[in-house]
Design an enzyme around this catalytic site. Sequence first.
Site, PDB file in Angstrom:
ATOM      1  N   CYS A  55       0.859  -1.207   0.100  1.00 36.56           N
ATOM      2  CA  CYS A  55      -0.070   0.083   0.108  1.00 36.56           C
ATOM      3  C   CYS A  55       0.647   1.307   0.017  1.00 36.56           C
ATOM      4  O   CYS A  55       1.794   1.372   0.849  1.00 36.56           O
ATOM      5  CB  CYS A  55      -0.961  -0.020   1.096  1.00 36.56           C
ATOM      6  SG  CYS A  55      -1.798   1.576   1.412  1.00 36.56           S
ATOM      7  N   PHE A  56       0.606   2.205  -1.003  1.00 40.53           N
ATOM      8  CA  PHE A  56       1.216   3.361  -1.162  1.00 40.53           C
ATOM      9  C   PHE A  56       1.431   4.379   0.089  1.00 40.53           C
ATOM     10  O   PHE A  56       2.115   5.336   0.110  1.00 40.53           O
ATOM     11  CB  PHE A  56       1.413   3.886  -2.422  1.00 40.53           C
ATOM     12  CG  PHE A  56      -0.119   4.004  -2.950  1.00 40.53           C
ATOM     13  CD1 PHE A  56      -1.293   4.283  -2.119  1.00 40.53           C
ATOM     14  CD2 PHE A  56      -0.220   4.416  -4.385  1.00 40.53           C
ATOM     15  CE1 PHE A  56      -2.346   4.494  -2.583  1.00 40.53           C
ATOM     16  CE2 PHE A  56      -1.591   4.424  -4.776  1.00 40.53           C
ATOM     17  CZ  PHE A  56      -2.689   4.670  -4.057  1.00 40.53           C
TER      18      PHE A  56
END
Length: 234
Positions: A55-56
Amino acid sequence: MKSLAFTAATLAAAALVWHAVPSSAEPARRVPAPTADLVAPPAARTETAVFAGGCFWGVQGVFQRVQGVSNAVSGYAGGDAKTAKYDEVGSGRTGHAESVRITYDPKQISYGKLLQIYFSVAHDPTELNRQGPDTGTQYRSTVFAENAEQARIAKAYIAQLNQAKTFGKPLATTIETGKPFYAAEDYHQDFLTKHPDHGYIVVNDWPKIDDLKKLFPESYRSAPALVSAAAKAG
């Protein structure tokens, strides 16, 4: 999978629920620095690096707090421009990975140092097509090399860590070249700073910031380089 008819606001709300799952990541460790690194050109002002590691939100949050980084943008890399949208990337069929494009001053921090932080605290490089609670190729561990030299350094570093059996098992990190980066929707930018009490952030991402501060005190800064601030400055 999310409906293509979702508005940005609805999609953002769905994202909050979708990500509210506990993490199973192993504790972070400061891995050895790379034996090979890029030399900053005398006239270089800024360089860019693109990393994917789950997840960024958390990856962006980590690099926003690294000395020498002037901007870190959440986005997508690995697929086509037409599918660089959160709802489509979430299907796992676009070729994209959630990624972060890091703009940095090579006189303050090297590409190799960024890689060391990436492998140490930003994610678990031994997980294949997943990070903690998030699964799918869109969460793969990938270095999107901007040029042949970055690819060479990243490849050598992965080989170094594997040979030393630093993680006790082979790294799942891949290297991809020639893949453009596309910035994510505005509601994903600066997410950790904007939503510090969100369940996913508390469980999965604040520990990464704590690890950065503990393992890399010489590179940590408390005031993040926010995308919103960079946009105003530009």
